[in-house]
Design a protein around this motif. Structure first.
Motif, PDB file in Angstrom:
ATOM      1  N   TRP A  18       0.510  -1.619   0.134  1.00  0.00           N
ATOM      2  CA  TRP A  18      -0.403  -0.241   0.105  1.00  0.00           C
ATOM      3  C   TRP A  18       1.003   1.192   0.312  1.00  0.00           C
ATOM      4  N   ALA A  19       1.398   1.303   0.955  1.00  0.00           N
ATOM      5  CA  ALA A  19       3.031   1.975   1.030  1.00  0.00           C
ATOM      6  C   ALA A  19       3.636   3.148  -0.505  1.00  0.00           C
ATOM      7  N   MET A  20       3.663   1.263  -1.397  1.00  0.00           N
ATOM      8  CA  MET A  20       4.536   1.719  -2.706  1.00  0.00           C
ATOM      9  C   MET A  20       3.344   2.137  -3.606  1.00  0.00           C
ATOM     10  N   LEU A  21       2.099   1.615  -3.277  1.00  0.00           N
ATOM     11  CA  LEU A  21       0.754   2.521  -4.354  1.00  0.00           C
ATOM     12  C   LEU A  21       0.495   3.502  -4.038  1.00  0.00           C
ATOM     13  N   ALA A  22       1.098   4.409  -2.762  1.00  0.00           N
ATOM     14  CA  ALA A  22       1.148   5.358  -2.695  1.00  0.00           C
ATOM     15  C   ALA A  22       1.274   6.300  -3.730  1.00  0.00           C
ATOM     16  N   HIS A  23       2.372   5.743  -3.522  1.00  0.00           N
ATOM     17  CA  HIS A  23       3.679   6.972  -4.637  1.00  0.00           C
ATOM     18  C   HIS A  23       3.233   6.466  -6.451  1.00  0.00           C
ATOM     19  N   VAL A  24       3.001   4.392  -6.722  1.00  0.00           N
ATOM     20  CA  VAL A  24       3.313   4.227  -7.800  1.00  0.00           C
ATOM     21  C   VAL A  24       1.886   4.815  -8.562  1.00  0.00           C
ATOM     22  N   GLY A  25       0.491   5.043  -7.978  1.00  0.00           N
ATOM     23  CA  GLY A  25      -1.123   5.130  -8.300  1.00  0.00           C
ATOM     24  C   GLY A  25      -0.928   6.307  -9.015  1.00  0.00           C
ATOM     25  N   VAL A  26      -0.059   7.383  -8.419  1.00  0.00           N
ATOM     26  CA  VAL A  26      -0.279   8.690  -9.175  1.00  0.00           C
ATOM     27  C   VAL A  26      -0.263   8.012 -10.755  1.00  0.00           C
ATOM     28  N   PHE A  27       0.637   7.156 -11.295  1.00  0.00           N
ATOM     29  CA  PHE A  27       0.979   7.569 -12.777  1.00  0.00           C
ATOM     30  C   PHE A  27      -0.585   7.354 -13.291  1.00  0.00           C
ATOM     31  N   ILE A  28      -1.572   6.954 -12.311  1.00  0.00           N
ATOM     32  CA  ILE A  28      -2.761   6.016 -13.233  1.00  0.00           C
ATOM     33  C   ILE A  28      -3.517   7.476 -12.730  1.00  0.00           C
TER      34      ILE A  28
END
Length: 127
Positions: A18-28
């Motif tokens: 979830w911590a990774m998704l908080a960062h990389v999810g911004v690309f989506i």
């Protein structure tokens, strides 16, 4: 009745995801010009369940809000200079976009390793 962000603590295996998704999810989310939505949603859902996820989501959210403000300032500068600011602003936006991608990737790597990451040039609105 539980409130958003409350509940049992996240298992350690899910914290990094979830911590990774908080960062990389911004690309989506950025495809819709709303890069701040992914970290905002993760922060709202998990802030009470994991301090690690909360810190990463807040850092990503603040960075995205800062980028939004910097972009708005660039647009205003172009408008008040009747388009002449484009000669300066466009190269700065390209450099800034590449730098943003690099630091988002670095933040994602740090989160996957269980480390905190501080984005540069970030105004910290949310704590």
């Amino acid at each position: 009745m539980s409130t958003p962000g409350s509940g049992s603590a996240l298992p350690a295996s899910e914290e990094r995801t979830w911590a990774m998704l908080a960062h990389v999810g911004v690309f989506i989310a950025a495809w819709f010009a709303m890069g701040f939505l992914c970290p905002l949603i993760i922060w709202l859902l998990f802030r009470g369940r994991s301090e690690f996820v909360r810190k990463n989501a807040v850092e990503s959210l603040n960075f995205q809000i800062s980028l939004l403000i910097y972009t708005a300032i660039a647009v205003v500068l172009v408008l008040i200079t009747f388009g002449l600011g484009v000669l300066i602003i466009v190269p700065l936006i390209v450099i800034g976009a590449v730098a943003a991608v690099v630091v988002i990737v670095l933040a994602t790597i740090a989160a996957s390793s269980g480390q905190d990451y501080r984005y540069p040039l970030t105004i910290r609105f949310v704590r």
